[in-house]
Design an enzyme around this catalytic site. Sequence first.
Site, PDB file in Angstrom:
ATOM      1  N   HIS A 187       0.872  -1.164   0.000  1.00 19.70           N
ATOM      2  CA  HIS A 187       0.000   0.000   0.000  1.00 19.70           C
ATOM      3  C   HIS A 187       0.916   1.223   0.000  1.00 19.70           C
ATOM      4  CE1 HIS A 187      -3.389  -2.586   1.891  1.00 19.70           C
ATOM      5  NE2 HIS A 187      -3.549  -2.492   0.581  1.00 19.70           N
ATOM      6  N   GLU A 205       1.573   3.308   3.064  1.00 16.99           N
ATOM      7  CA  GLU A 205       2.019   2.601   4.264  1.00 16.99           C
ATOM      8  C   GLU A 205       3.510   2.340   4.102  1.00 16.99           C
ATOM      9  OE1 GLU A 205      -0.541  -0.745   5.045  1.00 16.99           O
ATOM     10  OE2 GLU A 205      -2.354   0.446   4.674  1.00 16.99           O
ATOM     11  N   HIS A 242       3.044  -3.722   6.414  1.00 15.85           N
ATOM     12  CA  HIS A 242       1.980  -2.729   6.286  1.00 15.85           C
ATOM     13  C   HIS A 242       1.986  -1.791   7.497  1.00 15.85           C
ATOM     14  CE1 HIS A 242      -0.404  -4.562   2.888  1.00 15.85           C
ATOM     15  NE2 HIS A 242       0.420  -5.556   3.184  1.00 15.85           N
ATOM     16  N   GLU A 258       1.624  -5.680  10.510  1.00  9.95           N
ATOM     17  CA  GLU A 258       1.195  -4.285  10.673  1.00  9.95           C
ATOM     18  C   GLU A 258       2.148  -3.635  11.671  1.00  9.95           C
ATOM     19  OE1 GLU A 258      -1.321  -2.872   9.053  1.00  9.95           O
ATOM     20  OE2 GLU A 258      -2.309  -4.626   8.151  1.00  9.95           O
TER      21      GLU A 258
END
Length: 503
Positions: free
Chosen positions: A115, A118, A274, A362
């Site tokens: 992304h 990100e 991410h 994440e």
Amino acid sequence: MRTLCSMRTFREAPVMIRLAIFKSGILSKLDYGSVVYDSKWHGDQVEIDNGNHHNTKEMFSILQNVHERCPEITYIYDLPLKSVQERPLRVIVFSDNPTEHEPLEPEFKYIGNMHGNEVVGRELLLNLAEYLCNEYKFNNNENIKKLVDNTRIHLMPSMNPDGWEIAAANAWNTTGQQNFPDIKTMLKEEGTTDWTAGRANANGIDLNRNFPNLDEVIYEYNHLANHRNNHLNIETFIALTTGSDCHDNPYQIETVTVAFWIMQSSFVLSANLHNGDLVANYPYDDSELHVKTYSPSPDDPLFQQLAESYSYSHSKMAKSAKPCATDLFQDGITNGANWYPVCGGMQDFNYLASNCFELTLELGCRKFPPGKHLAGLWDDNKDALINFMWQTHLGIKGLINDEDNEPIYNATIKVFQLVNGHWKYIDHDVTSAKNGDYWRLLTDGSYAILVKKSGYETSIKYVDVQNGKDVEAQRVDFTLNSQMSNKRSHIQALLKRLMKKNY
């Protein structure tokens, strides 16, 4: 020209023609490591600055700088297809023999910036590249030397370089130029605050929803008596060449080239990086009914262990708190579908289309945090990044050969675990690579390993796995005998001896 079409012709062909080339098998002859970036850098050298974000040009310069400082253990290549806006998808490799796969040496990958907005993973991988180089060559770090010498590590800092540029430009054009003298200062002091701009690629497609939806396939197959449970490549070819993703979007060029990279490489373990929360996410990302519920893969205990190997090595991830004021994740890990269902994700695609086990990491609440926070984020993640790479050596590995010591490609490795006195089949097979080598990540326990290949007799061995810290996987080799009559076998052996003696 190395194939029926040159690499330049392949890149410049329309997307559907390129997909047809993939389907025809021509691309299978392309070596993903063949596109070497020029070792003589003709631009300004840029060394990594932990206080600043790095644009695409600077990112490539940093990789080149690392390669020039550590040419013996690094290698740079581009995937065959560029991004929508013609930016390379560039990879740097670390190994004691970086330009080629060595039998029994597992392959590992990190992918950042899928992304585009990100960005922490992108910067962490630049830091990691520099760290591996420095620790191996200049600081005599024995642990890093052992890791690099026994693993082939692929780092792709950005899978979506277009999205990064879009996110930075959007922040500058909306508020940045009113408050800062230039973009670099804006990114250092403020980062970006828009949670959507630059997330998708230049065509506005979310790449982590754009892979063939193999979860749907495997749930359907699981209802069949003798179902396939791995390497769903035919389904992938059909999807990429004739269909759309599970959101009715066309498959994107970044997705296509990464998908074939995954299927044609011997990756054993992987993570994609991410931002938006702080947790290690593991398969499955989607449930059979596409609702929020725990959706375990056949390797659920292993995936939990892999996720904890990262979360507990991270300075904050496993702590019992809500760092992002959203969900509370026990031990800093979560099953993907139990968090929220995702179809068309890259994580599950790895598991179902190849031998690769992948997590989605994440790495923080802010998607594009101020550059001045990057040094602290590196400190938070450094040990976890290293420890997770070591997990590539869990379980067993070995060579599968025939009675003439020739490697057997694409043999199936089935695993049964002894649980409460009974053998339980782990319904996810792996296959041997072109050199006959294989790897199977396993937790501690007792296992029966069954190897089969059409035309050969099945072989089975029993093994107790006790994984140690920072050690190589236990070696378990197999020799498969051909299924043929004794007379034919003796004639074949005689002919081989005559050929070797006289020719």
